[in-house]
Design a protein around this motif. Structure first.
Motif, PDB file in Angstrom:
ATOM      1  N   GLN A  85      -4.044  64.380  -7.974  1.00 24.85           N
ATOM      2  CA  GLN A  85      -4.139  65.439  -9.196  1.00 24.85           C
ATOM      3  C   GLN A  85      -5.705  65.960  -9.298  1.00 24.85           C
ATOM      4  O   GLN A  85      -5.472  66.703  -9.860  1.00 24.85           O
ATOM      5  CB  GLN A  85      -3.511  64.187 -10.163  1.00 24.85           C
ATOM      6  CG  GLN A  85      -3.368  65.131 -11.370  1.00 24.85           C
ATOM      7  CD  GLN A  85      -2.429  64.489 -12.892  1.00 24.85           C
ATOM      8  OE1 GLN A  85      -2.953  62.742 -12.455  1.00 24.85           O
ATOM      9  NE2 GLN A  85      -2.772  65.213 -13.541  1.00 24.85           N
ATOM     10  N   ALA A  86      -6.200  65.323  -9.440  1.00 23.33           N
ATOM     11  CA  ALA A  86      -7.574  65.617  -8.824  1.00 23.33           C
ATOM     12  C   ALA A  86      -8.434  66.945  -8.558  1.00 23.33           C
ATOM     13  O   ALA A  86      -8.922  68.153  -8.716  1.00 23.33           O
ATOM     14  CB  ALA A  86      -8.739  64.151  -9.152  1.00 23.33           C
ATOM     15  N   LEU A  87      -7.743  67.283  -7.240  1.00 18.77           N
ATOM     16  CA  LEU A  87      -8.157  67.951  -6.309  1.00 18.77           C
ATOM     17  C   LEU A  87      -7.125  68.743  -6.481  1.00 18.77           C
ATOM     18  O   LEU A  87      -7.885  70.453  -6.580  1.00 18.77           O
ATOM     19  CB  LEU A  87      -8.088  67.259  -5.060  1.00 18.77           C
ATOM     20  CG  LEU A  87      -8.842  65.804  -4.378  1.00 18.77           C
ATOM     21  CD1 LEU A  87      -8.195  65.720  -2.833  1.00 18.77           C
ATOM     22  CD2 LEU A  87     -10.413  66.455  -3.681  1.00 18.77           C
ATOM     23  N   ALA A  88      -6.070  68.489  -7.343  1.00 19.33           N
ATOM     24  CA  ALA A  88      -5.295  69.916  -6.989  1.00 19.33           C
ATOM     25  C   ALA A  88      -6.063  70.841  -8.356  1.00 19.33           C
ATOM     26  O   ALA A  88      -5.543  71.718  -8.437  1.00 19.33           O
ATOM     27  CB  ALA A  88      -3.909  69.692  -7.337  1.00 19.33           C
ATOM     28  N   PHE A 103       0.781  75.205 -12.859  1.00 22.76           N
ATOM     29  CA  PHE A 103       0.923  74.217 -13.395  1.00 22.76           C
ATOM     30  C   PHE A 103       0.204  72.888 -13.342  1.00 22.76           C
ATOM     31  O   PHE A 103       0.276  71.792 -13.536  1.00 22.76           O
ATOM     32  CB  PHE A 103       2.499  73.620 -11.969  1.00 22.76           C
ATOM     33  CG  PHE A 103       1.880  73.803 -11.048  1.00 22.76           C
ATOM     34  CD1 PHE A 103       1.747  72.304 -10.220  1.00 22.76           C
ATOM     35  CD2 PHE A 103       1.785  74.201 -10.055  1.00 22.76           C
ATOM     36  CE1 PHE A 103       1.045  71.782  -9.270  1.00 22.76           C
ATOM     37  CE2 PHE A 103       1.224  74.252  -8.839  1.00 22.76           C
ATOM     38  CZ  PHE A 103       1.167  72.393  -8.489  1.00 22.76           C
ATOM     39  N   LEU A 104      -1.214  73.213 -12.342  1.00 27.71           N
ATOM     40  CA  LEU A 104      -1.745  72.044 -12.125  1.00 27.71           C
ATOM     41  C   LEU A 104      -3.631  72.975 -12.549  1.00 27.71           C
ATOM     42  O   LEU A 104      -4.221  71.769 -12.369  1.00 27.71           O
ATOM     43  CB  LEU A 104      -2.259  71.216 -10.815  1.00 27.71           C
ATOM     44  CG  LEU A 104      -1.193  70.544 -10.187  1.00 27.71           C
ATOM     45  CD1 LEU A 104      -1.170  70.192  -9.115  1.00 27.71           C
ATOM     46  CD2 LEU A 104      -1.188  69.627 -11.098  1.00 27.71           C
ATOM     47  N   ALA A 118       5.886  62.708  -3.518  1.00 34.27           N
ATOM     48  CA  ALA A 118       6.623  64.018  -3.326  1.00 34.27           C
ATOM     49  C   ALA A 118       6.439  65.145  -3.593  1.00 34.27           C
ATOM     50  O   ALA A 118       6.292  66.482  -2.973  1.00 34.27           O
ATOM     51  CB  ALA A 118       7.816  63.408  -2.266  1.00 34.27           C
ATOM     52  N   ILE A 119       7.540  65.129  -4.766  1.00 36.10           N
ATOM     53  CA  ILE A 119       6.894  66.712  -6.148  1.00 36.10           C
ATOM     54  C   ILE A 119       5.580  67.097  -6.276  1.00 36.10           C
ATOM     55  O   ILE A 119       5.551  69.097  -5.492  1.00 36.10           O
ATOM     56  CB  ILE A 119       7.228  66.454  -6.654  1.00 36.10           C
ATOM     57  CG1 ILE A 119       8.919  65.761  -6.940  1.00 36.10           C
ATOM     58  CG2 ILE A 119       7.418  67.882  -7.756  1.00 36.10           C
ATOM     59  CD1 ILE A 119       9.891  66.154  -8.052  1.00 36.10           C
ATOM     60  N   ASN A 120       4.662  66.891  -6.242  1.00 36.75           N
ATOM     61  CA  ASN A 120       3.388  67.415  -6.309  1.00 36.75           C
ATOM     62  C   ASN A 120       2.908  67.597  -5.078  1.00 36.75           C
ATOM     63  O   ASN A 120       1.637  69.185  -4.882  1.00 36.75           O
ATOM     64  CB  ASN A 120       2.368  66.062  -7.500  1.00 36.75           C
ATOM     65  CG  ASN A 120       2.632  65.268  -8.261  1.00 36.75           C
ATOM     66  OD1 ASN A 120       3.132  66.802  -9.175  1.00 36.75           O
ATOM     67  ND2 ASN A 120       2.402  65.051  -9.164  1.00 36.75           N
ATOM     68  N   GLN A 121       2.860  66.871  -4.181  1.00 40.91           N
ATOM     69  CA  GLN A 121       2.853  67.094  -2.850  1.00 40.91           C
ATOM     70  C   GLN A 121       3.480  69.020  -2.096  1.00 40.91           C
ATOM     71  O   GLN A 121       2.268  69.615  -1.319  1.00 40.91           O
ATOM     72  CB  GLN A 121       2.985  66.318  -1.968  1.00 40.91           C
ATOM     73  CG  GLN A 121       2.338  66.424  -0.092  1.00 40.91           C
ATOM     74  CD  GLN A 121       2.805  65.621   0.739  1.00 40.91           C
ATOM     75  OE1 GLN A 121       4.289  65.416   1.110  1.00 40.91           O
ATOM     76  NE2 GLN A 121       1.889  65.763   1.869  1.00 40.91           N
ATOM     77  N   GLY A 122       4.705  68.743  -3.130  1.00 41.03           N
ATOM     78  CA  GLY A 122       5.020  70.268  -2.567  1.00 41.03           C
ATOM     79  C   GLY A 122       4.637  71.123  -3.689  1.00 41.03           C
ATOM     80  O   GLY A 122       4.718  72.532  -2.843  1.00 41.03           O
ATOM     81  N   ASN A 123       4.575  71.058  -4.416  1.00 43.45           N
ATOM     82  CA  ASN A 123       4.057  72.290  -5.496  1.00 43.45           C
ATOM     83  C   ASN A 123       2.599  72.247  -4.319  1.00 43.45           C
ATOM     84  O   ASN A 123       1.822  73.262  -4.945  1.00 43.45           O
ATOM     85  CB  ASN A 123       3.423  71.740  -6.457  1.00 43.45           C
ATOM     86  CG  ASN A 123       4.968  71.621  -7.552  1.00 43.45           C
ATOM     87  OD1 ASN A 123       5.589  71.253  -6.862  1.00 43.45           O
ATOM     88  ND2 ASN A 123       4.892  70.238  -8.673  1.00 43.45           N
ATOM     89  N   CYS A 124       1.553  71.932  -3.929  1.00 47.75           N
ATOM     90  CA  CYS A 124       0.114  71.976  -3.677  1.00 47.75           C
ATOM     91  C   CYS A 124       0.885  72.660  -2.558  1.00 47.75           C
ATOM     92  O   CYS A 124      -0.383  73.340  -2.266  1.00 47.75           O
ATOM     93  CB  CYS A 124      -0.225  70.541  -3.182  1.00 47.75           C
ATOM     94  SG  CYS A 124      -1.158  69.655  -4.430  1.00 47.75           S
ATOM     95  N   TYR A 125       1.587  72.235  -1.334  1.00 47.46           N
ATOM     96  CA  TYR A 125       1.541  73.519  -0.592  1.00 47.46           C
ATOM     97  C   TYR A 125       2.128  74.197  -0.936  1.00 47.46           C
ATOM     98  O   TYR A 125       1.580  75.631  -0.337  1.00 47.46           O
ATOM     99  CB  TYR A 125       3.256  72.599   0.278  1.00 47.46           C
ATOM    100  CG  TYR A 125       2.616  71.421   1.525  1.00 47.46           C
ATOM    101  CD1 TYR A 125       1.607  71.517   2.035  1.00 47.46           C
ATOM    102  CD2 TYR A 125       3.404  70.555   1.944  1.00 47.46           C
ATOM    103  CE1 TYR A 125       1.628  70.139   2.676  1.00 47.46           C
ATOM    104  CE2 TYR A 125       3.004  69.304   2.466  1.00 47.46           C
ATOM    105  CZ  TYR A 125       1.959  69.501   3.236  1.00 47.46           C
ATOM    106  OH  TYR A 125       1.907  67.668   3.989  1.00 47.46           O
ATOM    107  N   PHE A 126       3.521  74.449  -2.080  1.00 48.25           N
ATOM    108  CA  PHE A 126       3.810  75.848  -2.447  1.00 48.25           C
ATOM    109  C   PHE A 126       2.450  76.531  -3.089  1.00 48.25           C
ATOM    110  O   PHE A 126       2.097  78.372  -2.425  1.00 48.25           O
ATOM    111  CB  PHE A 126       4.606  75.538  -3.475  1.00 48.25           C
ATOM    112  CG  PHE A 126       5.045  77.078  -4.444  1.00 48.25           C
ATOM    113  CD1 PHE A 126       5.711  77.640  -3.879  1.00 48.25           C
ATOM    114  CD2 PHE A 126       4.035  77.144  -5.684  1.00 48.25           C
ATOM    115  CE1 PHE A 126       6.715  78.827  -4.484  1.00 48.25           C
ATOM    116  CE2 PHE A 126       4.456  78.574  -5.718  1.00 48.25           C
ATOM    117  CZ  PHE A 126       5.927  78.961  -5.280  1.00 48.25           C
ATOM    118  N   GLU A 127       1.315  76.431  -3.058  1.00 46.11           N
ATOM    119  CA  GLU A 127       0.010  76.867  -3.555  1.00 46.11           C
ATOM    120  C   GLU A 127      -0.206  77.394  -3.043  1.00 46.11           C
ATOM    121  O   GLU A 127      -1.786  78.415  -2.231  1.00 46.11           O
ATOM    122  CB  GLU A 127      -0.798  76.220  -4.248  1.00 46.11           C
ATOM    123  CG  GLU A 127      -0.195  75.501  -6.331  1.00 46.11           C
ATOM    124  CD  GLU A 127      -0.405  77.020  -6.864  1.00 46.11           C
ATOM    125  OE1 GLU A 127      -1.331  78.216  -6.409  1.00 46.11           O
ATOM    126  OE2 GLU A 127       0.829  77.121  -7.562  1.00 46.11           O
TER     127      GLU A 127
END
Length: 620
Positions: free
Chosen positions: A515-518, A481-482, A544-553
């Protein structure tokens, strides 16, 4: 005689289940347990094809009836289930774990194998405890575990503090049977106790108390000493238990020991629905209490207030009642009673002892297995670990070994000698697998057909265990997604850092950096950047959603769930947060809560094609 192949297969599978980390490898952990069971089944098929069809030696066929009844009722209850979500996977899981127990029943370890198993098990226990202690000290090498809060409640390689507590309850008794000196054994037991206290698992502490009580009663039963000496030892045992309880009370925060729980209303609601289908239950994998239309009026607001869901009864008796009703519970109790009654009969044949060191090695091994089983079952009166790969694998394997040991404590396996001749079963009736003779061409052809069928079933089971791993690889190979516009990610990072140099308290700048790091797949750094944005702006649903997406990855699924729930606490009607939370559950194969989240998406957005597709895939 050489040890049989199933012993080594089960040993390797058990060590993999202990030593593999859980975050990011949940499917691999489950595959290791299931593959061990089906590989042992394949070994039986190869033996039959090689002209040495194994037969059950000195094993009454009636001993197999409770095991067969459990498997049959599991299948029947699944077919009669009105809510068969994930039922096939649940049946495969339970059947493969029970197959591991049957393999252990057919190939009990002899004295040398017991000593080896105890030594390896104790080493794995020590490593798991040391890892848990390092987590508590903040030295965890795994970023995913650190993000999930392993420092607050250590989880070792199990991905959950309560799962670690279940493993410790199973594992510490086997250290009693390990070929170690007294100081080394005391050190391992101290490590296990320290790790159990740090998990802050109330169910684990209750199980430990029950194990200590059972050990004391067994010792008083078989102790050949005057009544006064027994009374003094009993008083010392009670004092030691009181000191341990005081230590736990002082070491653990009151908020953890006295934290509220929804167990009682959950049990009440579960029992009420079990009474509607008391004989064959609702089927495995179909906890319909998790659906809003079945929630009692008293439980629904409590779950909503705590942002929880009804995923499991958190009690193995209620779980069996749910899956297969009173029939399945009776079949399981028959298997359990057979193992414990056989253990009690063997122990009663031992002469009374004056000191623990006089206990024969075989009897000590059986006592350790029985204590481990008792601790796991007591803990699962308040928890749900018997539905995880590790706990279920050890439950059924220990049941098999407890039921299969010989009266003399020697155990043993009939196998093929080095000269290639079939060795006969031991005179003590140790049992195991002995190569039987098949007379006539018809019998030989029938044995080979049976061996071929076993091989085919084994290959199918191994493929089913590997399928989630293949799906995970395919998912990881797809653009995530990123990953869009990755060419400009470095420039955007530099711009965000330049902005933060002048405005370090700007949450939008931290989100831009995240966002840039992801987009560069530096997900751990991105999660920390989003965390800074949330610290400055706690009401940012997007951060919060984007942080959750990073944790997911990174594989930190629990941390991802917390971030998604944080987004939902800001906006309970967030379609993206509900969908991402459901997808996180789906990726962990937690299908019931995943369906609940996709249903929430469809209530908010009835035309959401992605949610409809995910729900259909699960229900199929």
């Amino acid at each position: 005689m050489r040890p049989a192949a199933p012993f080594w297969i089960l040993l390797a599978s058990g060590l993999l289940v202990i030593l593999l980390p859980a975050f990011g490898l949940l499917d691999l952990k489950l595959a290791a347990a299931q593959a061990g069971a089906f590989a042992g089944l394949g070994w039986l098929g190869l033996s039959a094809l090689a002209g040495r069809p194994p037969r059950l030696a000195a094993r009454p066929l009636r001993d197999l009836l409770p095991w067969a009844a459990f498997a049959f009722l599991l299948l029947v209850s699944w077919n009669l289930s009105p809510y068969p979500q994930a039922g096939g996977r649940a049946v495969l899981f339970q059947a493969s774990m029970m197959l591991a127990g049957l393999l252990a029943w057919m190939s009990p370890p002899g004295p040398r194998q017991r000593r080896l198993l105890s030594a390896l098990w104790t080493a794995a226990l020590a490593l798991a405890c040391l890892y848990a202690l390092s987590q508590r000290l903040g030295l965890d090498p795994s970023a995913a575990y650190r993000l999930a809060g392993s420092r607050a409640r250590p989880m070792s390689t199990f991905g959950n503090p309560d799962f670690l507590a279940a493993f410790l309850c199973v594992a510490w008794p086997l250290a009693l049977a390990a070929p170690l000196s007294r100081p080394k054994r005391a050190a391992v037991l101290f490590l296990a106790l320290a790790a159990l206290l740090l998990t802050r698992s109330r169910a684990g502490l209750v199980a430990l108390a029950a194990q200590a009580l059972a050990l004391g009663l067994v010792w008083l039963w078989r102790w050949n000493s005057p009544p006064r000496a027994k009374a003094r030892a009993l008083a010392l045992g009670v004092l030691a238990a009181a000191l341990l309880a005081g230590l736990a009370w002082l070491a653990l925060p009151r908020s953890m020991l006295l934290r509220p729980t929804l167990r009682l209303p959950l049990w009440e609601g579960t029992l009420g629905l079990c009474l509607k289908r008391p004989w064959l239950g609702w089927g495995p994998g179909s906890f319909v209490l998790g659906f809003s239309q079945h929630l009692p009026s008293s439980l629904a607001p409590a779950l909503a207030a705590s942002n929880q869901f009804a995923e499991d009864p958190h009690d193995f008796i209620l779980s069996l009642l749910w899956q297969g009703g009173l029939a399945l519970l009776a079949a399981f109790c028959a298997v359990l009673a057979g193992a414990f009654l056989a253990w009690r009969r063997r122990l009663s044949r031992q002469p009374p002892l004056a000191r623990p060191s006089e206990m024969p090695e075989g009897a000590l091994w059986e006592l350790a297995l029985a204590l481990g089983l008792a601790g796991l079952l007591v803990q699962n009166l308040f928890d749900r670990n018997l539905f995880t790969a590790g706990s279920a694998f050890f439950l059924w394997t220990f049941l098999g070994w407890t039921d299969a040991a010989s009266p003399s404590g020697a155990g043993g396996i009939a196998s093929v000698s080095d000269r290639g001749r079939a060795a006969l079963p031991s005179p003590s009736g140790a049992g195991g697998i002995a190569p039987g003779s098949v007379r006539g061409r018809a019998g030989s052809a029938l044995a080979r057909l049976a061996g071929l069928a076993l091989l085919l079933v084994s290959a199918w089971g191994l493929w089913q265990a590997a399928r989630p791993l293949v799906a995970s690889v395919r998912l990881r190979s797809q653009p995530d997604f990123l990953n869009q516009d990755a060419a400009r990610a470095g420039q955007d990072e530099a711009a965000a850092r330049g902005l933060l140099a002048s405005r370090p308290d700007d949450p939008a700048a931290w989100s831009q950096l995240g966002q840039a790091l992801a987009r560069q797949r530096r997900f751990q750094e991105a999660a920390r950047a989003y965390g800074q944005a949330l610290r400055l702006d706690p009401g940012s649903e997007t951060a919060a959603i984007n942080q959750g997406n990073c944790y997911f990855e990174t594989g930190a699924f629990q941390a991802a769930e917390e971030s998604y729930r944080r987004a939902l606490s800001v906006n309970p009607r967030s379609v993206d947060a509900h969908f991402d939370l459901g997808y996180a559950y789906f990726y962990q194969r937690r299908l019931k809560p995943a369906v609940a989240e996709f249903n929430a998406v469809l209530r908010l957005d009835p035309g959401n094609a992605k949610a409809m597709k995910m729900k259909e895939e699960i229900l199929q």
